[in-house]
Design a protein around this motif. Structure first.
Motif, short mmCIF file in Angstrom:
data_model
loop_
_atom_site.label_atom_id
_atom_site.label_comp_id
_atom_site.label_asym_id
_atom_site.label_seq_id
_atom_site.Cartn_x
_atom_site.Cartn_y
_atom_site.Cartn_z
N GLY A 1 0.84 -1.20 0.00
CA GLY A 1 0.00 0.00 0.00
C GLY A 1 0.86 1.23 0.00
N LEU A 2 0.47 2.21 -0.81
CA LEU A 2 1.23 3.47 -0.93
C LEU A 2 0.27 4.64 -0.73
N ASP A 3 0.57 5.48 0.24
CA ASP A 3 -0.26 6.67 0.52
C ASP A 3 0.59 7.91 0.29
N ALA B 1 4.60 3.90 2.80
CA ALA B 1 4.49 2.63 2.09
C ALA B 1 4.50 1.50 3.10
N VAL B 2 3.64 0.51 2.89
CA VAL B 2 3.58 -0.66 3.77
C VAL B 2 3.53 -1.92 2.94
N VAL B 3 4.04 -3.00 3.51
CA VAL B 3 3.85 -4.34 2.94
C VAL B 3 3.06 -5.13 3.96
N MET B 4 1.91 -5.66 3.53
CA MET B 4 1.02 -6.41 4.42
C MET B 4 0.96 -7.87 3.97
N VAL C 1 4.28 -6.23 7.62
CA VAL C 1 5.60 -6.84 7.42
C VAL C 1 6.70 -5.78 7.44
N ALA C 2 6.46 -4.65 6.78
CA ALA C 2 7.46 -3.58 6.71
C ALA C 2 6.77 -2.27 6.37
N SER C 3 7.42 -1.17 6.72
CA SER C 3 6.87 0.15 6.39
C SER C 3 8.00 1.15 6.23
N ARG C 4 7.75 2.16 5.46
CA ARG C 4 8.68 3.27 5.28
C ARG C 4 7.87 4.56 5.12
N VAL C 5 8.40 5.66 5.67
CA VAL C 5 7.76 6.97 5.58
C VAL C 5 8.81 7.99 5.16
N ILE C 6 8.51 8.78 4.13
CA ILE C 6 9.43 9.85 3.73
C ILE C 6 8.62 11.14 3.55
#
Length: 256
Positions: A5-7, A15-18, A24-29
């Motif tokens: 998912g990308l917001d 961004a998240v991986v579900m 499972v993982a996430s990143r924020v920029i």
């Protein structure tokens, strides 16, 4: 099978991986003007953090104010649908979502099936948003990450009389010039944002259970005063609430 998912929000891109309901993982920029390239880099980073590749994905859901600027994605949905989906799966008993994003406050009423019944948004003014709090904290010489710590030191909270960002900043300058403790000013500004949440929640009447999402949901100085006045039981969003919209986008990619 995993889903991404990308917001693309106005201030931050998440961004998240579900894998099912598991994060499972996430990143924020921080969102800048080069949205398409940022999204590609973010996608690669979050996949690397998940130990996965694009071949491992069942689909990619994209949402947010900058979603149309992103070329990747299998499913593209509005933020209201994504938030409703995320909450219906992860906080299934909550039928009201209060989301405080970078530029707006959105309240969403959902039914037992996770469908959107009604919603309202204050998108004509950034008052009450993450951007509003960031600007006000900066005007007092603090970063937004220091906001809770500063407000917690307040011993005599200063009420803020306006919900307009321009007038609030004018009030803030007046208080500073009068020698008011910045902690008391900051606590008053947080309370003003809480009042917006309370006002929106009460317009939907009594709800059994509700949750708060968005980056501002992490601020105790805002959510605390709101919880004292909103009728119904508060439920924590089980993941980082700033990721709620991206998680909903991943869920929708899975369903569609």
């Amino acid at each position: 099978m995993m889903y991404l998912g990308l917001d693309v929000g106005s201030l931050y891109t998440k961004a998240v991986v579900m894998d099912g309901d598991a994060l499972v993982a996430s990143r924020v920029i921080e969102t800048t003007g080069n949205v398409s390239d940022e999204a590609r880099v973010l996608l690669d980073e979050v996949l690397s953090a998940a130990g996965a590749s694009r071949a491992d994905l069942g689909g990619i859901g994209v949402t947010g104010r900058g979603a149309e600027l992103v070329e990747i994605g299998d499913v593209r949905r509005d933020d209201v649908s994504c938030l409703a989906m995320a909450v219906s799966r992860l906080v299934p008993d909550a039928n009201l979502v209060l989301d405080v994003g970078g530029q707006s406050v959105t309240s969403i009423l959902i039914d037992g099936d996770g469908c959107v019944v009604d919603f309202m948004r204050n998108d004509k003014c950034a008052s009450g948003s993450g951007k509003f709090l960031t600007v006000m904290a900066a005007a007092l010489g603090y970063g937004v990450e220091e906001l809770d710590e500063v407000a917690a030191r307040s011993r005599n909270r200063v009420p803020v009389s306006s919900q307009c960002g321009v007038f609030v900043e004018s009030e803030l300058i007046t208080h500073v010039n009068d020698g008011v403790d910045p902690a008391d000013i900051m606590a008053g500004i947080c309370e003003s944002v809480a009042k917006i949440l309370i006002s929106q929640a009460l317009k939907f009447g009594f709800q059994d259970e509700y949750t708060v999402t968005g980056g501002v949901a992490k601020l105790r100085s805002v959510v605390g005063p709101a919880r004292e006045k909103i009728r119904g039981e508060y439920r924590d969003f089980p993941c980082d609430p700033q990721l709620a919209c991206a998680i909903g986008a991943a869920f929708l990619a899975e369903e569609e």
